[in-house]
Design an enzyme around this catalytic site. Structure first.
Site, PDB file in Angstrom:
ATOM      1  N   THR A 113       0.889  -1.180   0.000  1.00 14.63           N
ATOM      2  CA  THR A 113       0.000   0.000   0.000  1.00 14.63           C
ATOM      3  C   THR A 113       0.919   1.220   0.000  1.00 14.63           C
ATOM      4  OG1 THR A 113      -1.797  -1.141   1.162  1.00 14.63           O
ATOM      5  CG2 THR A 113      -1.779   1.240   1.391  1.00 14.63           C
TER       6      THR A 113
ATOM      7  N   ASP B 156      -9.098  -8.797   1.560  1.00 17.52           N
ATOM      8  CA  ASP B 156      -9.425  -7.967   2.725  1.00 17.52           C
ATOM      9  C   ASP B 156     -10.817  -8.289   3.260  1.00 17.52           C
ATOM     10  OD1 ASP B 156      -7.081  -6.673   3.225  1.00 17.52           O
ATOM     11  OD2 ASP B 156      -7.613  -4.801   2.222  1.00 17.52           O
TER      12      ASP B 156
ATOM     13  N   GLY C 221      -0.701  -2.596   6.043  1.00 20.44           N
ATOM     14  CA  GLY C 221      -1.722  -3.573   6.440  1.00 20.44           C
ATOM     15  C   GLY C 221      -2.358  -3.161   7.755  1.00 20.44           C
TER      16      GLY C 221
HETATM   17  N1  GLY Z   1      -5.353  -3.589   1.542  1.00 21.70           N
HETATM   18  C1  GLY Z   1      -4.941  -3.036   2.764  1.00 21.70           C
HETATM   19  C2  GLY Z   1      -6.031  -2.237   3.398  1.00 21.70           C
HETATM   20  O1  GLY Z   1      -6.869  -1.688   2.722  1.00 21.70           O
HETATM   21  O2  GLY Z   1      -6.090  -2.169   4.586  1.00 21.70           O
END
Ligand code: GLY
Length: 568
Positions: free
Chosen positions: A378, A420, A470
């Protein structure tokens, strides 16, 4: 053991809170009538930070700069975000103090099913959930960029996408993080020919400094520049994506693409030590968790406590917020998230009452259920422009290089955001996070996120903060916010040693420099299990304007080699 006397907050809480929010509503427009006169941008890549400043120099505002930064990151940092993924942009408009979150989070396709990743024996097929086209939700980033440009920017997409198109066509040099991630994920990338061709030219990992060109991506971006969201969600690009996904076993349809829409969401607002925090609501869990942890912590006067006592209380707040995350959080368009209760100070007071000052609460003693490994990918950037408009944006393809799957002829990887969701009640995802009904898979639903782009506002200072990582995003942002409240600036927030607790496993994870051996011994004596990790985590980027001194500052996390903070 130090004396701790939490001030009694819950009684007067509602009144004070309403007064503060009313006060902010009155002072905010006046507050920002005059801007800082210069701009600060901090992002995970120097080319993205430069692109943001280029667009500002060409007459754009912070929202146009956000389009430029997002789209350049989508070219040079596909480990972390991209137009095959999604994002959340929290905006503050200086002229009237308006704040909003642009939700460009991915969406489950119509054919998604709550059991779609289960094997015949009921176990979760982890490979399908994270690798290849079945792992990908309908991307939201392009719709987000179009919305930013159309509703908040001053420039057309054809201007603010120029740097990304140029860099995709001319290429960018391989940098340390990119190189390391290619090595780490080489085998998964090799499963998909188009991704192999794009990132492993000549069939091998490029050397540091070699130039990666993505001409197919330049063409896709040009179509978006010319036609806006329609150039991606309908017509030739959409057809190519849907055909490519289906040919490789995915379930997207043209209707899923055409039906994708951005949502404008009212941010989560909370107050802490005289600041208003404006942060991410569902489908992220981040803002609610931050509000909840700050509500638990505020009466403790953390600044007056020793380091170990402070860390103990912070961990206890983390533990409780993550328990609630697992039980209550999901896409609020599909599940009745009890947001008002979770961010209420009386609820926090109840949770605080169960915290022992000198002893860890075993997570098993909290009603609820289980489970984390390392935060992976991310990206985040923060912007303030010369007028005082601000953006805190966190964007993602989920894990490193997302699903690794690339549709031939496109030049970008698709996300693996479907992971997720909770593929099975209580079953950990890639971050070890668990969930239940609130976050189960449903058609058109958005998976629960931990992304926590956050603004902090007062008469004296305005700041933007956030990070990838994360589930650890939430606790990193909390530590950054607390450091800001201690009077420190972005250079400090981004370099702080980090620790993290997420309810289950019942372990405090710590970066190497977070605690000394003696401090770990003290925490252990209180009942905490502390695990020191070799690898650091996060990639935080923040900006701040101190209205009293006029100073504009920015900080970029030194844990990654490519990030850059520039004030100009
Ligand atoms: N994919 C990581 C988040 O949205 O928390």
């Amino acid at each position: 053991m130090e004396e701790i006397s939490p001030i009694n907050k819950s009684g007067e809480s509602l009144k004070i809170r309403l007064c503060l929010i009313a006060l902010f509503a009155v002072i905010t427009p006046a507050l920002h009538a005059a801007g800082p006169g210069k701009a600060a941008i901090a992002s995970a890549h120097y080319l993205a930070t430069e692109a943001g400043h280029e667009v500002l120099a060409n007459g754009g505002n912070a929202f146009d700069a956000a389009v430029a930064v997002s789209s350049v990151l989508a070219v040079v940092e596909q480990t972390s975000s991209g137009i095959g993924g999604g994002g959340l942009w929290v905006l503050h408009r200086a002229s009237d103090g308006f704040e909003v979150m642009i939700d460009g989070r991915e969406m489950a396709p119509a054919a998604a099913d709550k059991d779609m990743y289960l094997n015949a024996d009921g176990s979760v097929n982890r490979d399908l959930a994270v690798t290849g086209p079945l792992a990908a939700g309908i991307p939201g980033e392009v719709a987000g960029l179009d919305h930013l440009a159309t509703h908040y920017g001053r420039l057309p997409l054809s201007e603010s996408l120029k740097p990304a198109i140029r860099i995709a066509r001319e290429g960018f040099p391989v940098y340390q993080k990119f190189f390391g991630m290619l090595k780490y994920k080489e085998q998964d990338i090799r499963r998909w020919p188009a991704a192999t061709q794009a990132f492993l030219p000549d069939g091998k990992i490029p050397a540091m400094g070699d130039v990666i060109k993505l001409p197919d991506l330049a063409l896709v971006l040009e179509k978006i520049a010319a036609e806006g969201r329609d150039g991606f969600y309908t017509g030739g690009t959409a057809q190519r994506l849907v055909d490519g996904v289906r040919a490789a076993g995915g379930i997207w349809s043209m209707a899923d693409m055409a039906g994708y829409t951005v949502k404008e969401r009212e941010p989560v607002r909370t107050s802490y030590q005289g600041y208003e925090l404006v942060t991410a609501p569902p489908p992220s869990s981040g803002g609610i968790a931050i509000a909840q942890m700050l509500n638990i912590l505020e009466p403790y006067r953390l600044a007056e406590l020793g380091k170990v006592q402070r860390a103990h209380l912070v961990v206890e707040a983390m533990r409780r917020a993550f328990r609630d995350r697992a039980l209550h959080l999901g896409d609020s368009d599909f599940y009745p998230v009890p947001q008002e209760m979770l961010i209420d100070e009386n609820y926090a007071a109840g949770l605080r009452a169960g915290i022992m000052y000198d002893k860890a609460t075993p997570s098993d003693m909290l009603p609820g259920r289980e489970n984390l490994p390392e935060g992976t990918d991310t990206t985040h950037f923060s912007i303030i422009d010369a007028e005082g408009n601000m953006v805190a944006a966190t964007l993602t393809v989920n894990t490193i290089f997302g699903s690794k799957f690339m549709v031939p002829g496109t030049g970008f990887v698709l996300n693996n955001e479907m992971d997720d969701f909770s593929a099975k009640p209580g079953e950990p995802n890639a971050y070890g996070l668990i969930g239940f009904t609130a976050n189960e898979i449903q058609p058109f639903k958005r998976p629960l996120s931990s992304m926590t782009p956050t603004l902090m506002l007062s008469e004296e200072k305005l700041a933007a903060i956030g990070t990838p990582g994360g589930s650890r995003i939430i606790t990193m942002v909390l530590l950054g916010v607390l450091d800001f409240m201690d009077g420190n600036g972005p250079e400090s927030w981004v370099s702080l040693p980090r620790y993290h607790h997420q309810y289950l496993p019942d372990t405090v994870f710590a970066e190497k420099d977070a605690f000394t051996a003696e401090e770990i011994a003290e925490l252990t004596a209180m009942g905490h299990t502390v695990q020191v990790r070799e690898r650091p985590w996060g990639n935080m980027h923040g900006v701040m304007w101190n209205r009293k001194t006029g100073e504009v500052t920015a900080g970029s996390d030194s844990r990654s080699d490519a990030g850059r903070a520039i004030v100009r």
